[in-house]
Design a protein around this motif. Structure first.
Motif, PDB file in Angstrom:
ATOM      1  N   THR A  16      10.901  20.262   2.529  1.00 18.90           N
ATOM      2  CA  THR A  16      11.794  18.761   3.567  1.00 18.90           C
ATOM      3  C   THR A  16      12.875  19.359   4.025  1.00 18.90           C
ATOM      4  O   THR A  16      12.925  18.361   5.152  1.00 18.90           O
ATOM      5  N   PRO A  17      14.285  20.357   3.345  1.00 16.32           N
ATOM      6  CA  PRO A  17      14.868  20.427   4.453  1.00 16.32           C
ATOM      7  C   PRO A  17      15.282  21.094   5.400  1.00 16.32           C
ATOM      8  O   PRO A  17      15.615  20.568   6.043  1.00 16.32           O
ATOM      9  N   ASP A  18      14.003  22.056   5.796  1.00 18.14           N
ATOM     10  CA  ASP A  18      13.714  22.151   6.727  1.00 18.14           C
ATOM     11  C   ASP A  18      13.664  21.352   7.952  1.00 18.14           C
ATOM     12  O   ASP A  18      13.891  21.650   9.519  1.00 18.14           O
TER      13      ASP A  18
ATOM     14  N   CYS B  61       0.439  -1.240  -0.146  1.00 17.02           N
ATOM     15  CA  CYS B  61       0.167  -0.159   0.118  1.00 17.02           C
ATOM     16  C   CYS B  61       0.580   0.995   0.045  1.00 17.02           C
ATOM     17  O   CYS B  61       0.930   2.094   0.896  1.00 17.02           O
ATOM     18  N   PRO B  62       1.378   1.468  -0.955  1.00 11.76           N
ATOM     19  CA  PRO B  62       2.928   2.312  -1.161  1.00 11.76           C
ATOM     20  C   PRO B  62       1.927   4.148  -0.806  1.00 11.76           C
ATOM     21  O   PRO B  62       2.197   4.938  -0.828  1.00 11.76           O
TER      22      PRO B  62
ATOM     23  N   HIS C 258       9.735   7.937  -0.219  1.00  9.11           N
ATOM     24  CA  HIS C 258      10.707   8.231  -1.402  1.00  9.11           C
ATOM     25  C   HIS C 258      12.208   8.131  -0.467  1.00  9.11           C
ATOM     26  O   HIS C 258      12.622   7.615  -0.640  1.00  9.11           O
ATOM     27  N   GLN C 259      11.974   8.224   0.389  1.00 14.00           N
ATOM     28  CA  GLN C 259      13.155   8.186   1.508  1.00 14.00           C
ATOM     29  C   GLN C 259      13.219   7.483   2.685  1.00 14.00           C
ATOM     30  O   GLN C 259      14.002   6.922   2.724  1.00 14.00           O
ATOM     31  N   LEU C 260      11.901   6.298   3.400  1.00 15.37           N
ATOM     32  CA  LEU C 260      11.994   4.866   2.745  1.00 15.37           C
ATOM     33  C   LEU C 260      12.107   4.467   1.936  1.00 15.37           C
ATOM     34  O   LEU C 260      13.663   3.589   2.378  1.00 15.37           O
ATOM     35  N   MET C 261      11.837   4.530   1.224  1.00 10.86           N
ATOM     36  CA  MET C 261      12.225   3.210   0.399  1.00 10.86           C
ATOM     37  C   MET C 261      13.850   3.506  -0.556  1.00 10.86           C
ATOM     38  O   MET C 261      14.461   2.240  -1.062  1.00 10.86           O
TER      39      MET C 261
ATOM     40  N   PRO D 198       4.238  11.353  -0.079  1.00 11.71           N
ATOM     41  CA  PRO D 198       4.717  11.126  -1.745  1.00 11.71           C
ATOM     42  C   PRO D 198       6.865  11.104  -0.450  1.00 11.71           C
ATOM     43  O   PRO D 198       7.856  10.122  -0.652  1.00 11.71           O
ATOM     44  N   ASP D 199       6.869  11.780  -0.224  1.00  9.09           N
ATOM     45  CA  ASP D 199       8.359  12.825   1.128  1.00  9.09           C
ATOM     46  C   ASP D 199       8.863  11.313   1.354  1.00  9.09           C
ATOM     47  O   ASP D 199      10.112  10.919   1.718  1.00  9.09           O
TER      48      ASP D 199
END
Length: 317
Positions: free
Chosen positions: A241-243, A177-178, A187-190, A183-184
């Motif tokens: 995301t960088p924050d 169940c992606p 992608h980080q987990l994958m 999305p962020d």
């Protein structure tokens, strides 16, 4: 923003919905929302509060459960209920935190100020407020002392094993169940599946060096002190995301070592949002840390009604 992770628990207490709530902290998610919402957030010594039933972040050595409250006294009351050995939790510690009487002042307290890393690149009003708290502590009998903290080249590696281990834990759900993941985060987990074994081992070695640096620093004093966040809380619409890496800069390192840490409100920024001051104590001296935090809380004298004025809500004391 209310602090991201555990932000709902924290906002509820700040708005007077309840007297306390529970937060989960793997990189600062008790102390960060407490700082953003003007509350007390306490991360106990790792293992003091059982983790059974908590979905692990990945690296279970960094996971903590702790209280979010409107006062240090309430945090102490919560800890007295939450802290208990659990034979069914492999992370639970059988060693209780020692009882410590309240402090009338900070006389004789050695306060370590790790200028490198924790006091680097602070927003000016955050640094000014934190320096003012140090001055208050010194005026009450404490002795602020610079301590070395040369971890700038190591700390950025600490998130790598977190995402590798988190990917292993989440892989079945990610495959099935992606769409359940943002999305962020997805992608980080994958990305964790592509980390080379030698890089994972290097990151674990970096973790050990960071823990040793923290232990050396705090063994030379009684507590460490620094701002909880290096920045004022941003608006939700402005967060990128960088924050997130900036938000966890001063908190995530403490999760690696398992030391107890507490965030106290230290005032409002010019934007009208709260700022937090973090104290880090000796392992298993949780009540000693809270005794110091309560004395600092009295010195700061933060007025919770200021938050109600900003939000237009009534906050119960």
């Amino acid at each position: 923003m209310a602090g991201g992770s555990s932000g709902g628990s924290t906002a509820g207490v700040a708005l007077g919905v309840g007297y306390a709530s529970v937060g989960t902290d793997a990189a600062g998610s008790i102390r960060i929302p407490a700082s953003c919402c003007g509350l007390v957030g306490f991360k106990p010594t790792h293992g003091l509060v059982p983790l059974r039933g908590l979905i692990p972040t990945g690296c279970e050595h960094i996971d903590h459960l702790g209280p979010l409250t409107r006062s240090v006294a309430d945090a102490r009351a919560m800890l007295q209920v939450m802290a208990a050995p659990d034979p069914d939790d492999p992370h639970s510690s059988a060693r209780p935190a020692s009882s410590v009487p309240p402090r009338d002042d900070l006389a004789g307290l050695r306060v370590g100020v790790p200028e490198s890393w924790f006091w680097d690149d602070l927003e000016p009003q955050v640094e000014a407020a934190a320096r003012a708290v140090l001055d208050l502590m010194a005026g009450n009998g404490a002795t602020p002392t610079p301590v070395p903290m040369d971890i700038g080249h190591l700390a950025p590696l600490l998130l790598l094993p977190l995402f590798v281990e988190a990917y292993v834990f989440h892989q079945p759900t990610l495959d099935a169940c992606p769409e359940l993941y943002s999305p962020d985060l997805r992608h980080q987990l994958m990305a964790g599946q592509y980390v080379l074994a030698q890089d994972y081992i290097r990151a674990l070695r970096a973790r050990r060096l960071v823990i040793e640096a923290l232990r050396r620093a705090i063994d030379a004093v009684d507590i460490l002190a620094m701002p909880t966040l290096p920045i004022v809380p941003p608006r939700i619409a402005d967060v990128q995301t960088p924050d997130v890496l900036e938000l966890i800069h001063n908190t995530s390192v403490i999760n690696q070592s398992g030391h107890p840490a507490v965030s106290l409100p230290m005032g409002l920024a010019a934007e009208g949002v709260p700022m937090g001051f973090q104290l880090v104590g000796q392992v298993h001296d949780d009540y000693g840390l809270l005794a110091v935090a309560e004395a600092v809380e009295r010195l700061i004298g933060f007025d919770m009604s200021l938050l109600a004025t900003r939000t237009g809500t009534a906050t119960r004391n």
